[in-house]
Design a protein around this motif. Sequence first.
Motif, PDB file in Angstrom:
ATOM      1  N   VAL A 147     -27.602 -30.992 -83.962  1.00 29.05           N
ATOM      2  CA  VAL A 147     -28.705 -30.059 -84.169  1.00 29.05           C
ATOM      3  C   VAL A 147     -28.090 -28.786 -84.738  1.00 29.05           C
ATOM      4  CG1 VAL A 147     -30.601 -28.793 -83.122  1.00 29.05           C
ATOM      5  CG2 VAL A 147     -29.947 -31.026 -82.231  1.00 29.05           C
ATOM      6  N   VAL A 148     -28.640 -28.320 -85.856  1.00 36.69           N
ATOM      7  CA  VAL A 148     -28.135 -27.085 -86.460  1.00 36.69           C
ATOM      8  C   VAL A 148     -29.294 -26.118 -86.667  1.00 36.69           C
ATOM      9  CG1 VAL A 148     -26.230 -28.249 -87.618  1.00 36.69           C
ATOM     10  CG2 VAL A 148     -28.416 -27.996 -88.794  1.00 36.69           C
ATOM     11  N   LEU A 149     -28.962 -24.857 -86.699  1.00 39.83           N
ATOM     12  CA  LEU A 149     -29.980 -23.831 -86.883  1.00 39.83           C
ATOM     13  C   LEU A 149     -30.346 -23.701 -88.357  1.00 39.83           C
ATOM     14  CD1 LEU A 149     -28.469 -21.015 -84.633  1.00 39.83           C
ATOM     15  CD2 LEU A 149     -30.288 -22.611 -84.046  1.00 39.83           C
ATOM     16  N   THR A 150     -31.596 -23.429 -88.621  1.00 42.77           N
ATOM     17  CA  THR A 150     -32.001 -23.019 -89.960  1.00 42.77           C
ATOM     18  C   THR A 150     -31.775 -21.513 -90.071  1.00 42.77           C
ATOM     19  OG1 THR A 150     -34.240 -22.512 -89.258  1.00 42.77           O
ATOM     20  CG2 THR A 150     -33.806 -24.762 -89.973  1.00 42.77           C
ATOM     21  N   GLU A 151     -32.082 -20.974 -91.228  1.00 43.20           N
ATOM     22  CA  GLU A 151     -31.945 -19.529 -91.388  1.00 43.20           C
ATOM     23  C   GLU A 151     -32.867 -18.802 -90.401  1.00 43.20           C
ATOM     24  OE1 GLU A 151     -30.072 -16.581 -92.101  1.00 43.20           O
ATOM     25  OE2 GLU A 151     -29.481 -18.387 -93.162  1.00 43.20           O
ATOM     26  N   ALA A 152     -34.102 -19.281 -90.325  1.00 42.64           N
ATOM     27  CA  ALA A 152     -35.043 -18.689 -89.373  1.00 42.64           C
ATOM     28  C   ALA A 152     -34.539 -18.853 -87.941  1.00 42.64           C
ATOM     29  CB  ALA A 152     -36.420 -19.334 -89.523  1.00 42.64           C
ATOM     30  N   GLY A 153     -33.922 -19.993 -87.687  1.00 46.38           N
ATOM     31  CA  GLY A 153     -33.391 -20.241 -86.356  1.00 46.38           C
ATOM     32  C   GLY A 153     -32.278 -19.273 -86.002  1.00 46.38           C
ATOM     33  N   ARG A 154     -31.452 -18.952 -86.995  1.00 45.36           N
ATOM     34  CA  ARG A 154     -30.361 -18.005 -86.737  1.00 45.36           C
ATOM     35  C   ARG A 154     -30.917 -16.637 -86.355  1.00 45.36           C
ATOM     36  NH1 ARG A 154     -26.861 -21.159 -89.669  1.00 45.36           N
ATOM     37  NH2 ARG A 154     -28.064 -21.017 -91.585  1.00 45.36           N
ATOM     38  N   LYS A 155     -31.935 -16.232 -87.090  1.00 44.09           N
ATOM     39  CA  LYS A 155     -32.547 -14.932 -86.777  1.00 44.09           C
ATOM     40  C   LYS A 155     -33.196 -14.957 -85.399  1.00 44.09           C
ATOM     41  CE  LYS A 155     -33.411 -13.663 -91.588  1.00 44.09           C
ATOM     42  NZ  LYS A 155     -34.335 -13.961 -92.701  1.00 44.09           N
ATOM     43  N   ALA A 156     -33.912 -16.050 -85.129  1.00 40.78           N
ATOM     44  CA  ALA A 156     -34.577 -16.165 -83.830  1.00 40.78           C
ATOM     45  C   ALA A 156     -33.549 -16.189 -82.707  1.00 40.78           C
ATOM     46  CB  ALA A 156     -35.440 -17.422 -83.793  1.00 40.78           C
ATOM     47  N   ARG A 157     -32.398 -16.770 -82.986  1.00 39.02           N
ATOM     48  CA  ARG A 157     -31.352 -16.842 -81.962  1.00 39.02           C
ATOM     49  C   ARG A 157     -30.843 -15.455 -81.608  1.00 39.02           C
ATOM     50  NH1 ARG A 157     -25.643 -17.434 -82.055  1.00 39.02           N
ATOM     51  NH2 ARG A 157     -24.917 -18.364 -80.111  1.00 39.02           N
ATOM     52  N   GLU A 182     -24.291 -20.948 -83.413  1.00 40.30           N
ATOM     53  CA  GLU A 182     -24.136 -20.821 -84.866  1.00 40.30           C
ATOM     54  C   GLU A 182     -23.593 -22.099 -85.497  1.00 40.30           C
ATOM     55  OE1 GLU A 182     -24.974 -18.683 -87.053  1.00 40.30           O
ATOM     56  OE2 GLU A 182     -25.820 -17.228 -85.645  1.00 40.30           O
ATOM     57  N   ARG A 183     -22.727 -22.778 -84.748  1.00 36.57           N
ATOM     58  CA  ARG A 183     -22.063 -23.931 -85.351  1.00 36.57           C
ATOM     59  C   ARG A 183     -22.798 -25.239 -85.140  1.00 36.57           C
ATOM     60  NH1 ARG A 183     -16.682 -22.638 -82.165  1.00 36.57           N
ATOM     61  NH2 ARG A 183     -18.294 -22.973 -80.602  1.00 36.57           N
ATOM     62  N   GLY A 184     -23.942 -25.183 -84.445  1.00 41.51           N
ATOM     63  CA  GLY A 184     -24.664 -26.405 -84.161  1.00 41.51           C
ATOM     64  C   GLY A 184     -24.064 -27.121 -82.968  1.00 41.51           C
ATOM     65  N   ALA A 185     -24.741 -28.136 -82.489  1.00 40.00           N
ATOM     66  CA  ALA A 185     -24.246 -28.871 -81.328  1.00 40.00           C
ATOM     67  C   ALA A 185     -24.805 -30.285 -81.353  1.00 40.00           C
ATOM     68  CB  ALA A 185     -24.667 -28.170 -80.035  1.00 40.00           C
ATOM     69  N   ALA A 186     -24.093 -31.183 -80.697  1.00 43.14           N
ATOM     70  CA  ALA A 186     -24.556 -32.563 -80.583  1.00 43.14           C
ATOM     71  C   ALA A 186     -25.640 -32.636 -79.517  1.00 43.14           C
ATOM     72  CB  ALA A 186     -23.392 -33.470 -80.222  1.00 43.14           C
ATOM     73  N   MET A 187     -26.644 -33.453 -79.764  1.00 42.29           N
ATOM     74  CA  MET A 187     -27.711 -33.608 -78.780  1.00 42.29           C
ATOM     75  C   MET A 187     -27.150 -33.997 -77.429  1.00 42.29           C
ATOM     76  SD  MET A 187     -31.170 -35.298 -80.329  1.00 42.29           S
ATOM     77  CE  MET A 187     -31.865 -35.447 -78.674  1.00 42.29           C
ATOM     78  N   ALA A 188     -26.166 -34.867 -77.430  1.00 37.27           N
ATOM     79  CA  ALA A 188     -25.596 -35.327 -76.162  1.00 37.27           C
ATOM     80  C   ALA A 188     -24.998 -34.175 -75.367  1.00 37.27           C
ATOM     81  CB  ALA A 188     -24.534 -36.393 -76.430  1.00 37.27           C
ATOM     82  N   GLN A 189     -24.597 -33.105 -76.065  1.00 38.07           N
ATOM     83  CA  GLN A 189     -24.063 -31.936 -75.363  1.00 38.07           C
ATOM     84  C   GLN A 189     -25.183 -31.046 -74.848  1.00 38.07           C
ATOM     85  OE1 GLN A 189     -20.694 -31.885 -75.016  1.00 38.07           O
ATOM     86  NE2 GLN A 189     -20.900 -33.841 -76.080  1.00 38.07           N
ATOM     87  N   LEU A 190     -26.252 -30.986 -75.613  1.00 37.04           N
ATOM     88  CA  LEU A 190     -27.330 -30.054 -75.299  1.00 37.04           C
ATOM     89  C   LEU A 190     -28.043 -30.407 -73.997  1.00 37.04           C
ATOM     90  CD1 LEU A 190     -28.762 -29.589 -78.883  1.00 37.04           C
ATOM     91  CD2 LEU A 190     -27.533 -27.899 -77.502  1.00 37.04           C
ATOM     92  N   GLY A 191     -28.201 -31.682 -73.744  1.00 37.68           N
ATOM     93  CA  GLY A 191     -28.882 -32.090 -72.527  1.00 37.68           C
ATOM     94  C   GLY A 191     -28.235 -31.488 -71.286  1.00 37.68           C
ATOM     95  N   PRO A 192     -26.955 -31.758 -71.052  1.00 39.58           N
ATOM     96  CA  PRO A 192     -26.277 -31.155 -69.901  1.00 39.58           C
ATOM     97  C   PRO A 192     -26.281 -29.628 -69.940  1.00 39.58           C
ATOM     98  CG  PRO A 192     -24.990 -32.960 -70.782  1.00 39.58           C
ATOM     99  CD  PRO A 192     -26.135 -32.764 -71.725  1.00 39.58           C
ATOM    100  N   MET A 193     -26.128 -29.050 -71.122  1.00 39.84           N
ATOM    101  CA  MET A 193     -26.105 -27.584 -71.227  1.00 39.84           C
ATOM    102  C   MET A 193     -27.400 -26.968 -70.721  1.00 39.84           C
ATOM    103  SD  MET A 193     -24.547 -26.159 -74.753  1.00 39.84           S
ATOM    104  CE  MET A 193     -23.210 -26.955 -75.587  1.00 39.84           C
TER     105      MET A 193
END
Lengths: 152, 152
Positions: free
Chosen positions: B99-109, B53-64
């Motif tokens: 990277v942050v979610l759009t409204e559609a992204g929140r629903k898809a999540r 919900e709060r978004g994340a840095a790309m550098a974090q997403l890779g390892p995740m």
Amino acid sequence: MTVTNSEGERPTGRGPRLVYLLNVAQRRVQAAIQGEGEGTTAARAGLLMAVGERGAAMAQLGPMLDLGAPALSGLIDRCMKAGLVERRPDPGDGRAWFVVLTEAGRKARVQAIEGARALNARLIEGFTDNEVEAVARWLEAVRDRFPREKDR
Amino acid sequence: MTVTNSEGERPTGRGPRLVYLLNVAQRRVQAAIQGEGEGTTAARAGLLMAVGERGAAMAQLGPMLDLGAPALSGLIDRCMKAGLVERRPDPGDGRAWFVVLTEAGRKARVQAIEGARALNARLIEGFTDNEVEAVARWLEAVRDRFPREKDR
DNA sequence: AATAGATAGTTCGTATGCGAAGTAAAGGGG
DNA sequence: CCCCTTTACTTCGCATACGAACTATCTATT
């Protein structure tokens, strides 16, 4: 240290994250096979082993490797380009093709089998026979619980 | 009936064929996720959940997600094109992006999390906690035994 | 401050696999 | 014997992921 995503934003949200781990493990193994020989890749090694010394019909290879026709067709194309296999028409069926190994393919197949043995040993190392058996049973269950569209 | 390749021409030549099964199981699960929602794919669902919900840095997403920079970059591109996420510059670092979610992204999540729960349930069904734990431990061992080049 | 080196992302080419659609040959009525 | 369906592959577009190489920015060292 392993990435644990301690803030509760793990890929699956909770639990052993089996889907995620399955994906990661598969990609790591694939990459490990790539790293072994030169032109070797997991898919090509699988094809070489499935084709075997005597060759095999394309129609047989799909089920053996669990590949759809388009994937198999492309894989064979690339292996042909790499000089590992050849296509031979089926004299008894104008639609069907055999796949046979070239000389280079035969050599690569031997290496692939050797690599598969070593890899398998490394994969089961440190786990009891019971555990390995449970893993294999689980993987088979996953396969069987999510059949391909066509087979359903 | 399952394909058993009874003539001794199995992909690995013998044994539980763990490499092969791992590959098949992973592809089947991936396809199962695809089949769930409409635009959903395994990779996108993973991204949506990791972003949070709060978004994340790309550098974090890779390892995740255990993805390299190129794979992550492309995945984000496709999710942007699908209207699920947006890139935001990091005010404190000209190289970095959030990277942050759009409204559609929140629903898809939300749907993705729901789907992941259901999928996980289906994956562990019929197996004891001990068995599931052994599977997870094995998958983690595979991951750790075959680290990425960069991490090695 | 100037420069070398590290870090964050992107782009490019390749491999892999999928579904949809097309082609060609085989098979089964009528 | 002709037509319709099935079967065996191929082609095409897309998604996913990797490594190599490139760009831009930040950091540390001098």
